[in-house]
Structure formats: C-alpha cells, structure tokens
Scaffold this motif. Sequence first.
Motif, short mmCIF file in Angstrom:
data_model
loop_
_atom_site.label_atom_id
_atom_site.label_comp_id
_atom_site.label_asym_id
_atom_site.label_seq_id
_atom_site.Cartn_x
_atom_site.Cartn_y
_atom_site.Cartn_z
N VAL A 171 0.84 -1.19 0.00
CA VAL A 171 0.00 0.00 0.00
C VAL A 171 0.88 1.25 0.00
O VAL A 171 1.87 1.31 0.74
CB VAL A 171 -0.92 0.02 1.25
N TYR A 172 0.52 2.23 -0.82
CA TYR A 172 1.17 3.54 -0.80
C TYR A 172 0.29 4.48 0.01
O TYR A 172 -0.89 4.64 -0.29
CB TYR A 172 1.36 4.06 -2.22
N SER A 173 0.86 5.08 1.07
CA SER A 173 0.13 6.01 1.93
C SER A 173 0.76 7.39 1.81
O SER A 173 1.76 7.68 2.48
CB SER A 173 0.18 5.53 3.39
N GLY A 215 7.20 2.51 -14.10
CA GLY A 215 7.33 2.62 -12.65
C GLY A 215 6.13 3.36 -12.12
O GLY A 215 5.17 3.63 -12.84
N HIS A 216 6.20 3.69 -10.85
CA HIS A 216 5.12 4.41 -10.19
C HIS A 216 5.70 5.70 -9.63
O HIS A 216 6.69 5.66 -8.91
CB HIS A 216 4.52 3.57 -9.06
N VAL A 217 5.10 6.82 -9.96
CA VAL A 217 5.53 8.11 -9.41
C VAL A 217 4.82 8.28 -8.07
O VAL A 217 3.59 8.24 -8.00
CB VAL A 217 5.19 9.28 -10.35
N LEU A 218 5.62 8.43 -7.01
CA LEU A 218 5.08 8.56 -5.66
C LEU A 218 5.58 9.85 -5.03
O LEU A 218 6.75 10.20 -5.17
CB LEU A 218 5.51 7.37 -4.79
N VAL A 235 5.49 3.57 2.02
CA VAL A 235 5.11 2.33 1.35
C VAL A 235 4.98 1.30 2.46
O VAL A 235 5.90 1.12 3.27
CB VAL A 235 6.17 1.90 0.31
N ASP A 236 3.82 0.65 2.52
CA ASP A 236 3.49 -0.22 3.64
C ASP A 236 3.13 -1.61 3.14
O ASP A 236 2.80 -1.81 1.97
CB ASP A 236 2.27 0.33 4.39
N VAL A 237 3.18 -2.57 4.05
CA VAL A 237 2.66 -3.90 3.78
C VAL A 237 1.48 -4.13 4.72
O VAL A 237 1.49 -3.68 5.87
CB VAL A 237 3.75 -5.00 3.97
#
Length: 156
Positions: free
Chosen positions: A65-67, A117-120, A125-127
């Motif tokens: 999960v991206y927070s 890729g993913h731009v954040l 970044v969580d599990v």
Amino acid sequence: MSVLIQGSQLRALLLGVRVEQPAKTVPQNALSSLFTISGGRILLTGLYGEVTTVIGGTTPNAKLVYSPTSGTDTDLCTATAITSDAVNSQYSLPAAVGSALNVSSQVGQVVAQGGTGHVLNAGTVDVHVSAADATGAIKWSLTYIPLDDGASVAAA
C-alpha cells in the motif's frame, strides 16, 4: 587499461538507488510501514521481498500500500495468499497497479517493471497482512529514481 562496471553501478544505472529494510515480522491484520519517502517525488522502479522466517497463521494475505502524506491510500497490488510460504520465497510488485502481488517459491523474479514505474510523492510504502495470527518475517528492498532534487527514501 579497461574500466569494468561493477554490479552495484549497473544496478544503479538501470534501477536507481536501492534501499533495504532489514527482516521485519509480518503485521497482524494491520499496516506496517516499510519505507518513508521524503523531500519530493520518486519513480519507484522495483519493490521486492524475501521470506526470512516461514509465514504462518490462518490464511494470511499480503498486499503493498502507498500512503501519501496528504491524500488517500492506494493499494499497489491486490492481496495475495502467502500461507506457509517458505524461507527464500520471493514477492515483487506487479507492473500494473491493482494486479496481484507476485509470489514465487524460492525462484527469483524480474524486479524491474518493464521500463515503467510508479511516481510517488512524500509518504510511506506499507505492507498489510490480513491474518490476526500471522507469523513470519520478510526482508524488503526498494529501488527508485529521485524525480525532484532532495527526494529520498529511507527504511521505516
């Protein structure tokens, strides 16, 4: 005299900076922060884990999960069963957001996300592991390219 490119230099050229999270016990029906993004945007080029202690519990499922610091959490992949995964089992982020977490039993996988890729932005970044009785541990690694001056990632 020739100059040979070292493995770490080649990895940095292809995938960017690598940040490693020491083996961490899986959370029990909760989110656990793996990496903290600060100072600006990054291009996430890879995210992968390796089981260091056998995964146990009643049907644990895992997702990444991206927070963001401001905004809504986004699942980077869908939850996937990790029940009884053995030491050296591999997990990696799929190229498409919303696809299942890649799981491989003791066989390496392609980590680079196909040139994408993913731009954040700043955040974590969580599990998330779903079982309240989950056990085991996973060592995570993340590769990224800073898009903004001063952007960085650190193990949480």
